[in-house]
Design a protein around this motif. Sequence first.
Motif, short mmCIF file in Angstrom:
data_model
loop_
_atom_site.label_atom_id
_atom_site.label_comp_id
_atom_site.label_asym_id
_atom_site.label_seq_id
_atom_site.Cartn_x
_atom_site.Cartn_y
_atom_site.Cartn_z
N PHE A 6 0.85 -1.10 -0.06
CA PHE A 6 0.10 0.01 -0.17
C PHE A 6 0.97 1.18 0.26
CE2 PHE A 6 -3.37 -2.22 2.78
CZ PHE A 6 -3.62 -3.13 1.64
N SER A 7 0.32 2.20 -0.65
CA SER A 7 0.96 3.55 -0.50
C SER A 7 -0.03 4.81 -0.76
CB SER A 7 2.14 3.68 -1.90
OG SER A 7 2.83 5.06 -1.57
N PHE A 8 0.27 5.85 -0.08
CA PHE A 8 -0.68 7.02 -0.30
C PHE A 8 0.06 8.25 -1.07
CE2 PHE A 8 -2.42 4.45 2.96
CZ PHE A 8 -3.97 4.53 2.60
N TRP A 9 -0.58 9.06 -1.50
CA TRP A 9 -0.38 10.26 -2.34
C TRP A 9 -1.18 11.27 -2.23
CZ3 TRP A 9 4.52 10.46 -4.56
CH2 TRP A 9 4.81 11.69 -5.46
N ASP A 10 -0.55 12.61 -2.12
CA ASP A 10 -1.71 14.00 -1.95
C ASP A 10 -1.36 14.72 -3.47
OD1 ASP A 10 -2.95 16.27 -1.80
OD2 ASP A 10 -2.55 16.23 0.49
N GLN A 49 1.66 17.14 -3.85
CA GLN A 49 2.62 16.59 -4.59
C GLN A 49 2.65 16.55 -6.04
OE1 GLN A 49 2.05 13.21 -1.61
NE2 GLN A 49 4.30 13.15 -2.06
N GLY A 50 1.47 16.90 -6.62
CA GLY A 50 1.28 17.08 -8.04
C GLY A 50 1.04 15.42 -8.47
N PRO A 51 0.84 15.52 -9.84
CA PRO A 51 0.48 14.38 -10.76
C PRO A 51 1.26 13.03 -10.12
CG PRO A 51 0.34 15.84 -12.04
CD PRO A 51 0.84 16.61 -10.94
N LEU A 52 0.84 12.12 -10.16
CA LEU A 52 1.54 10.83 -9.67
C LEU A 52 1.77 9.81 -10.88
CD1 LEU A 52 2.65 8.59 -7.43
CD2 LEU A 52 0.44 7.74 -7.16
N VAL A 53 3.16 9.33 -11.06
CA VAL A 53 3.30 8.47 -11.94
C VAL A 53 3.80 6.87 -11.17
CG1 VAL A 53 4.98 7.42 -13.64
CG2 VAL A 53 4.49 9.86 -13.40
N ARG A 100 7.04 1.17 -9.21
CA ARG A 100 7.70 2.65 -8.89
C ARG A 100 6.65 3.63 -9.06
NH1 ARG A 100 13.06 3.91 -12.23
NH2 ARG A 100 13.56 5.04 -10.52
N LEU A 101 6.84 4.52 -7.80
CA LEU A 101 6.00 5.51 -7.72
C LEU A 101 6.61 6.90 -7.42
CD1 LEU A 101 4.40 3.02 -6.24
CD2 LEU A 101 2.78 4.59 -5.33
N TYR A 102 6.34 7.99 -8.09
CA TYR A 102 7.07 9.14 -8.19
C TYR A 102 6.30 10.04 -8.78
CZ TYR A 102 8.38 7.46 -12.62
OH TYR A 102 8.33 7.13 -14.21
N GLY A 103 6.52 11.54 -8.48
CA GLY A 103 5.86 12.71 -9.00
C GLY A 103 6.10 12.87 -10.42
N TRP A 104 5.19 13.19 -11.32
CA TRP A 104 5.32 13.44 -12.73
C TRP A 104 6.56 14.63 -13.03
CZ3 TRP A 104 4.22 12.15 -17.41
CH2 TRP A 104 4.38 13.16 -18.43
N SER A 105 6.51 15.54 -12.08
CA SER A 105 7.80 16.42 -12.02
C SER A 105 9.04 15.82 -11.81
CB SER A 105 7.61 17.54 -11.02
OG SER A 105 7.42 17.18 -9.64
N GLN A 106 9.15 14.60 -11.39
CA GLN A 106 10.44 13.72 -11.02
C GLN A 106 10.68 12.78 -12.27
OE1 GLN A 106 8.64 12.39 -7.29
NE2 GLN A 106 10.67 13.44 -6.31
#
Length: 492
Positions: free
Chosen positions: A119-123, A127-131, A214-220
Motif C-alpha cells: 500500500f502507498s498514499f499520495w496527495d 505533490q502533483g500528478p503521480l506516476v 515505482r511511484l514518483y511525481g510527474w515532475s520527477q
Amino acid sequence: MKLNLFRKSLIASLASISFFSGVQAKQPAAADVRQTRFGALQLENGYPSKATAARLYDELDFQRATQAYLWALPAVGFKALYDAQAKTFGARNGDVVLYQTLKDKAGMLTPNITTLYAFSFWDLAKQGPLVIEVPAGLTAGGVLDIWQQPITDMGQTGPDKGAGGKFLILPPGSPEPVAPGYLIVRSPSNQIWFATRGLDPDKAVAEATVRRHRLYGWSQRDNPPTNAYVPVAGRPWQSAQPADLNYWRLLSELYANEPVAPGDRMLFGMLAPLGITPGQPFQPDARQAKVLTEAAQVGDLMARTIAYDKRIPGATVYPGKQWEYAVLFDLDQETPDKRRVQIDERSSWFYEAIGMSAGMQGRIVGFGQVYLEASKDKGGRWLDGGRTYRMRVPAGAPVKQFWSITLYDNLSRGPLITDQGAADLSSRKPDLVTNTDGSLDVSFGPVRPAGAANWIKTTPGKGWFAYFRFYGPTEAYFSKAWQLNDIEALKP
C-alpha cells in the motif's frame, strides 16, 4: 335620537367583544402532549416548549449523525489506514508499505492471509500528478479515491492486463499534459491510495514482482527517485473505523483540503450543526461531542447489523444456503439506473473490509476475485467460537489460481488468531488432506475433532465469520454448477 341610540348600542357591543376577547386571551392554553418513540413532547399553542425544542434538536442531530456514520464508512476507513501507515509505520507519501505475515495483517479489516499486500498514499494537491510504473507479472491492484472508489485497476484486471505499463494519475481540475506512452486517469479527490497484491505462488517471486513497482511525481519523471519499501515487521496497529468521537475527527481531517462531491454536500449540510464543516477545524462543544459520540456507538451497531444480518435483495448466493455475497455494490457505489446510492450495500462491505477494484467485483471469468461470506451455520444460528462445525468443499473448485477460507473476529473484523496461528486454510497449503472423491472436509472449533485432518481453531466466547475467496473464478462458479456447502454445527 336614533343616531345616539345606535352609537350607544355600537359602543356596548364593542365593549362586550373586547371583554370576551380579553377573557379568552387570559385563559391558559390547553395542554398538548405528543407521545413519540423517544418520549413525550409538550407543545404550547402549537409551538414547542423550550425543553421540547432542545430535545428535538438533540434527536434531529443524533439521527443525522447515525446516518452520516454509515455514509462515511469508506472515507473514514481510508483515513484510518492512512494514519496507520503514516503514524505507526512512519511511511511518507510515496513510500510502499509491505504487509507480509499474519502479524503484519492483524490490524487490517478482513485481509487475505495467503498473498503479499503493498500500500502507498499520495496527495495530488501537495505533490502533483503521480506516476506509477507497474511491472509485468502476477499482480492485482489499482488506485482508489478517498471514498475507496477505484480510479483504475492495475495488473491482471487493469488496462495493462498484467503486461506492465506506466500510469499517470491527475488531480481534479488540472490540465491534461501531453504524455505519450502513459495510461492517463483522473482522480476526483486529492488524496489517493495505491494498493496491490503479489499473486505468484512462489512467495519470493511475488515479493520481487511487487518491489518492482515505482511511484514518483510527474515532475520527477526525468530523474525518478528510488522508492522506499517499508515492512510492517510485525508492529501492532489498527485501522478499523472508531466507534467514538475520533470517527468524526478523522472525517474532518480527511476533508481539510478536499473538494466535496455534489452527492456528499447534503450530508455535510446535515453535520454542520454538529461542528463538522469541510475545511474548518473540528472543535465540538460539549453537547455536540455527546451527540456525536452516541451516534458513533449506535452507528457502529447499525453497520454491524447491516453487514452480518443482511436485508439486501439478492445477497444470498445459493437458494436455501447461508453463504452471501460480500460485494453487493457497483464501482461507483450507485445503482445501475443512477437513482440511488447503494448505502446499505457499501456499508456492509466497508464495515468489514477495505479497498475495491473491478477485479474485486467478482464479475470477470478467469481473473479477479470473488468474496463469499458466512456468519451463520446451516441452521441459521450465529457462528460461535465455542462450538464445533464442519464444512465439505466439493471437488474441482472453480478457480484458475487458488481458493482460501479465512475466519475473522466479528468485533475487530481482523483475522481470528489463536495459538494455532491464522484461522485460515488455502488450496495452496501443501498438507491439505482430501477425500477419495477429491472433496475436502474442514473442521472449525476450539478443539480438534477426532480424525479431523483439516482443522481451523476457534476461541470460545468469540463470534466469528468466514470469507471464502475464489482467485480467478471459472465458469462453474458463475453458472453455479459448483456450489459451496454450508458450515454445519456438530452435536455436542
